[in-house]
Design an enzyme around this catalytic site. Structure first.
Site, PDB file in Angstrom:
ATOM      1  CG  ASP A  31      -1.269  14.165   0.150  1.00 42.75           C
ATOM      2  OD1 ASP A  31      -2.041  14.361   1.094  1.00 42.75           O
ATOM      3  OD2 ASP A  31      -0.152  13.622   0.280  1.00 42.75           O
TER       4      ASP A  31
ATOM      5  CE  LYS B 100      -4.639  26.570  -3.976  1.00 38.79           C
ATOM      6  NZ  LYS B 100      -3.934  27.162  -2.868  1.00 38.79           N
TER       7      LYS B 100
ATOM      8  CD  GLU C 152      -2.506   1.698   2.476  1.00 39.99           C
ATOM      9  OE1 GLU C 152      -3.528   2.398   2.418  1.00 39.99           O
ATOM     10  OE2 GLU C 152      -1.968   1.361   3.562  1.00 39.99           O
TER      11      GLU C 152
ATOM     12  CG  ASP D 226     -11.801  12.784  -1.701  1.00 44.90           C
ATOM     13  OD1 ASP D 226     -10.612  12.418  -1.774  1.00 44.90           O
ATOM     14  OD2 ASP D 226     -12.134  13.951  -1.406  1.00 44.90           O
TER      15      ASP D 226
ATOM     16  CD  GLU E 283       2.893   8.455   5.159  1.00 42.93           C
ATOM     17  OE1 GLU E 283       1.866   8.114   4.564  1.00 42.93           O
ATOM     18  OE2 GLU E 283       3.342   9.617   5.117  1.00 42.93           O
TER      19      GLU E 283
END
Ligand SMILES: C[S@@+](CC[C@H](N)C(=O)[O-])C[C@H]1O[C@@H](n2cnc3c(N)ncnc32)[C@H](O)[C@@H]1O
Length: 228
Positions: free
Chosen positions: A131, A135, A56, A167, A81
């Site tokens: 993320d 923009k 992941e 999302d 991460e």
């Protein structure tokens, strides 16, 4: 164990790739990645067995992958991460819950994949809510870039899947286009290439948050084509 019990592995000046206590530290702003050997999953410091390995990227505090590792204990799991404060949270869960089939990479997703993984070694790839950098001026920071889609094609076993969840509809369209343009993948879903619900997918911190806020979620899945 508390997250703060995991100490920084090296000073900035002495930074180098290093495995310590179930975390592989892959330094940023570092030019020597090519000098280090590929990660060996059979190494007792990693998994010490030959079970299939799922990964992941962008694991955050690890909610999703910790549950996956517990539920699917016949598989090995790698959480990638970049932020040390979040790696610490995953690490403390591994320690406190004695999870032996989860290993952490503290480092950048693409650097780790390109320099430390052998070709066609990964069973399943998941990218949950990276993320979105909405923009336009930040667009190049998005992980689901064609270059990263290509990196994933190198490490995925033939016929195995990569799953991306967000999302952000614009980001989803962009990611799906990157997969469509790469001839090494076959889509799992018909046009437009994504769906809104996957049964028993599991919950991450952001998945829970966005569901509470009533946001629509988007899931896509592509399989690595059998050759090429
Ligand atoms: C929006 S959070 C999602 C966390 C988790 N997947 C979830 O759904 O709750 C995105 C995470 O990706 C991490 N991240 C961002 N860029 C990364 C990169 N290049 N490599 C690895 N992790 C990255 C961030 O530090 C952050 O923890």
């Amino acid at each position: 164990m508390k997250p703060k019990d995991l100490k920084t592995a090296f000073s900035w000046e002495q930074r180098e790739p290093l495995i310590r206590d179930r975390v592989f530290h892959v330094p940023n702003f570092y030019q020597e990645h090519g000098r280090y050997p590929l990660l060996s999953f059979e190494d007792p410091q990693v998994f010490g067995n030959e079970n299939p390995v799922c990964i992941e990227y962008c694991s955050g505090n690890g909610d999703w992958i910790v549950e996956r590792a517990k539920q699917f204990s016949h598989l090995n799991w790698i959480a990638v991460e970049i932020r040390f404060d979040r790696v610490r949270k995953i690490w403390s869960k591994i320690k406190n819950e004695k999870i032996s089939n989860l290993f952490i990479i503290c480092g950048d997703a693409k650097t780790f994949s390109d320099h430390y993984l052998p070709a066609h070694c990964i069973e399943e790839i998941y990218i949950n809510f990276p993320d979105p950098w909405p923009k336009r001026k930040h667009a190049k920071k998005r992980l689901m870039h064609p270059c990263f889609v290509e990196s994933m094609a190198r490490i995925l076993k033939f016929g195995k899947k990569a799953v991306f969840v967000t999302d952000d509809l614009t980001y989803m369209h962009e990611a799906v286009n990157s997969f469509y343009k790469n001839s090494q993948y076959t889509p799992s879903f018909p046009q437009p290439g994504f769906i809104n619900e996957v049964k028993d997918y599991g919950s991450s911190w952001f998945e829970t948050l966005w569901r509470k806020e009533g946001r629509t979620l988007y899931y896509t899945q592509f399989s690595r084509s059998p050759s090429g």
